[in-house]
Write an enzyme that holds these catalytic residues in place. Structure first.
Site, PDB file in Angstrom:
ATOM      1  N   TYR A   1       4.456   6.716  10.143  1.00  0.00           N
ATOM      2  CA  TYR A   1       3.606   5.566   9.835  1.00  0.00           C
ATOM      3  C   TYR A   1       4.393   4.482   9.100  1.00  0.00           C
ATOM      4  O   TYR A   1       4.242   3.281   9.378  1.00  0.00           O
ATOM      5  CB  TYR A   1       2.417   6.013   8.991  1.00  0.00           C
ATOM      6  CG  TYR A   1       1.279   5.022   8.919  1.00  0.00           C
ATOM      7  CD1 TYR A   1       0.180   5.124   9.769  1.00  0.00           C
ATOM      8  CD2 TYR A   1       1.281   3.979   8.000  1.00  0.00           C
ATOM      9  CE1 TYR A   1      -0.869   4.227   9.711  1.00  0.00           C
ATOM     10  CE2 TYR A   1       0.245   3.078   7.919  1.00  0.00           C
ATOM     11  CZ  TYR A   1      -0.833   3.204   8.785  1.00  0.00           C
ATOM     12  OH  TYR A   1      -1.866   2.299   8.720  1.00  0.00           O
TER      13      TYR A   1
ATOM     14  N   TYR B   1      -8.986   5.889   7.680  1.00  0.00           N
ATOM     15  CA  TYR B   1      -9.063   6.293   9.083  1.00  0.00           C
ATOM     16  C   TYR B   1     -10.078   7.423   9.155  1.00  0.00           C
ATOM     17  O   TYR B   1      -9.820   8.522   8.654  1.00  0.00           O
ATOM     18  CB  TYR B   1      -7.703   6.783   9.594  1.00  0.00           C
ATOM     19  CG  TYR B   1      -6.675   5.715   9.808  1.00  0.00           C
ATOM     20  CD1 TYR B   1      -6.359   5.282  11.095  1.00  0.00           C
ATOM     21  CD2 TYR B   1      -5.990   5.137   8.739  1.00  0.00           C
ATOM     22  CE1 TYR B   1      -5.391   4.303  11.313  1.00  0.00           C
ATOM     23  CE2 TYR B   1      -5.027   4.159   8.944  1.00  0.00           C
ATOM     24  CZ  TYR B   1      -4.739   3.747  10.231  1.00  0.00           C
ATOM     25  OH  TYR B   1      -3.781   2.780  10.447  1.00  0.00           O
TER      26      TYR B   1
ATOM     27  N   PRO C   1      -3.505   0.410  18.728  1.00  0.00           N
ATOM     28  CA  PRO C   1      -3.257  -0.016  17.350  1.00  0.00           C
ATOM     29  C   PRO C   1      -3.406   1.081  16.304  1.00  0.00           C
ATOM     30  O   PRO C   1      -3.101   0.838  15.130  1.00  0.00           O
ATOM     31  CB  PRO C   1      -4.303  -1.116  17.140  1.00  0.00           C
ATOM     32  CG  PRO C   1      -5.416  -0.758  18.075  1.00  0.00           C
ATOM     33  CD  PRO C   1      -4.745  -0.168  19.278  1.00  0.00           C
TER      34      PRO C   1
ATOM     35  N   HIS D   1       0.839  -1.197   0.000  1.00  0.00           N
ATOM     36  CA  HIS D   1       0.000   0.000   0.000  1.00  0.00           C
ATOM     37  C   HIS D   1       0.873   1.246   0.000  1.00  0.00           C
ATOM     38  O   HIS D   1       1.873   1.325   0.718  1.00  0.00           O
ATOM     39  CB  HIS D   1      -0.926   0.011   1.217  1.00  0.00           C
ATOM     40  CG  HIS D   1      -2.094  -0.919   1.077  1.00  0.00           C
ATOM     41  ND1 HIS D   1      -3.337  -0.508   0.683  1.00  0.00           N
ATOM     42  CD2 HIS D   1      -2.181  -2.269   1.228  1.00  0.00           C
ATOM     43  CE1 HIS D   1      -4.153  -1.546   0.622  1.00  0.00           C
ATOM     44  NE2 HIS D   1      -3.469  -2.631   0.947  1.00  0.00           N
TER      45      HIS D   1
ATOM     46  N   LYS E   1       1.881   0.230  15.166  1.00  0.00           N
ATOM     47  CA  LYS E   1       3.261   0.168  15.608  1.00  0.00           C
ATOM     48  C   LYS E   1       3.621  -1.084  16.417  1.00  0.00           C
ATOM     49  O   LYS E   1       4.805  -1.369  16.591  1.00  0.00           O
ATOM     50  CB  LYS E   1       3.593   1.403  16.463  1.00  0.00           C
ATOM     51  CG  LYS E   1       3.637   2.677  15.668  1.00  0.00           C
ATOM     52  CD  LYS E   1       4.864   2.718  14.768  1.00  0.00           C
ATOM     53  CE  LYS E   1       4.679   3.667  13.619  1.00  0.00           C
ATOM     54  NZ  LYS E   1       4.551   3.023  12.339  1.00  0.00           N
TER      55      LYS E   1
END
Length: 396
Positions: free
Chosen positions: A389, A208, A299, A78, A303
């Site tokens: 990220y 998100y 979550p 991704h 990480k």
């Protein structure tokens, strides 16, 4: 097969999660012997549903130790995520922002790959052991007492003990007590209700979503399996959430004109409380902590597994230097180096969690929306999120 009497290895590893298994693999590649002890069964360990997002470094590490074949074949690469708030869905392009990607490949699949390799030609791996107790870790000759799956008491003598046995394991309390260590913890006033569903993902990248009703997330496990989450109160009971109620909440919180959430059979659902936890130091004598034994993050920032991989990357380097070269510089620096990265990732996880989950009053909601709008409109803010990220360097 490990048998009673005269058993010796270089590194005794407690816990067959991804941290312990990967550490054993990394050591084996460097010619260092180890034995892995696990109190659960193989079926239980392989069935645990955990994280599914791998940082660039994690993928590179798995490939380097020969664990990349199935990941490359079945993992989903991704190049970004979507941030959403009512009326807006904005793509963060990771390669454009920081030159890195992430992969979708479930932690359970990583564990299956590592176990298969370990049982095929790797160091010994013992399941269903009990009464595990590290001994003499403040000396140069530690050992691990345990009872094997047949009920036989055994002692594994070693040069080093690695505690990769999670929050509830036996390793961390020994380190904390011996060093008068410090534990930091933050419990969040919300939880995630997560589902696996047999339906093709409704999105090309993860979503998100901030919504007045609560956070929602759309992820995936394969081209035909979706992984989705909604924010709920920690006191909620899973039996009160029917499949229809879950799908309705997801559709409401991720609603966007011209886009539709596809639904399908729910195959698994659970509620996950959210907290941050860090224990310092990560070493006492010849006992070293890694992964969830030393830290837990919510979550939201993806990480947990990646932090464990970073820990054992540092630890493997340090142990090879100690055991092969008799130098102590890297093991002496291990805890401080690992914790520097842990705290940066803990902050990122807290920041993502605080920005995306509804809590407080309308004033807090406006602050969250302001922050989301800033990330979606500022290249500098977006780059910071993308760099965190996709993964920081292992040694800061």
């Amino acid at each position: 097969m490990v048998t009673l009497g005269g058993v010796r290895t270089q590194v005794g590893i407690i816990g067959a999660g991804p941290a312990g298994l990967l550490l054993s693999r990394m050591l084996a590649v460097q010619g260092i012997e180890s034995v892995v002890l696990e109190n659960r069964s193989r079926d239980y360990v392989e069935a645990r549903i955990r994280a599914g997002i791998l940082e660039q470094h994690t993928v590179n590490t798995l490939r380097e130790v020969g664990m990349g074949a199935r990941l490359d074949r079945e993992g989903l690469e991704h190049d970004g995520i979507y941030l959403q708030y009512p009326g807006t869905r904005h793509k963060l392009d990771f390669p454009e922002l920081c030159g890195r990607n992430v992969w979708i490949y479930g932690q359970s699949e990583v564990v299956k790959d590592l176990i298969a390799a370990q049982l095929d030609d790797g160091p010994p791996l013992l399941f269903e052991v009990s009464d595990v107790q590290p001994r003499d870790v403040d000396t140069d000759s530690p050992s691990i007492a345990f009872t094997d799956a047949d009920g036989v008491a055994q002692v594994l003598e070693c040069d080093v003990v690695a505690g990769t046995d999670g929050f509830h394991g036996v390793s961390r309390p020994i380190v904390t007590a011996a060093t008068q260590g410090t534990v930091w913890e933050r419990t969040y006033p919300f939880a995630w209700l997560g589902i696996l569903a047999d339906v093709a993902p409704s999105t090309d990248d993860l979503i998100y979503a901030w919504h007045p009703d609560g956070f929602a997330m759309h992820s995936m496990r394969s081209p035909s399996v979706s992984r989705l989450y909604i924010q709920v109160d920690p006191t909620e009971k899973i039996e009160d959430w029917s499949d229809d109620r879950i799908w309705e909440a997801l559709a409401t919180r991720m609603a966007l004109p011209g886009w539709e959430l596809q639904t399908g059979p729910v195959t698994e659902k659970s509620i996950l409380p959210m907290r941050s936890f860090v224990s310092s130091p990560m070493r006492h004598g010849r006992l070293f902590l890694a992964g969830d034994a030393a830290h837990i993050v919510p979550p939201t920032g993806a990480k947990g597994l990646n932090l464990a991989v970073a820990d054992v990357t540092l630890l493997a380097q340090a142990l090879v230097r100690l055991l092969a070269e008799k130098e102590t510089d890297l093991v002496d620096a291990y805890s401080d180096k690992a914790l520097a990265r842990v705290w940066r990732c803990t902050h990122f996880s807290w920041w993502m969690t605080s920005m995306l989950h509804t809590h407080g009053d309308d004033f807090d909601a406006q602050l969250q929306l302001s922050q989301l709008q800033r990330v979606c409109s500022s290249e500098a803010a977006a780059r910071e999120l993308a760099e965190m990220y996709t993964g920081l360097p292992v040694a800061l």
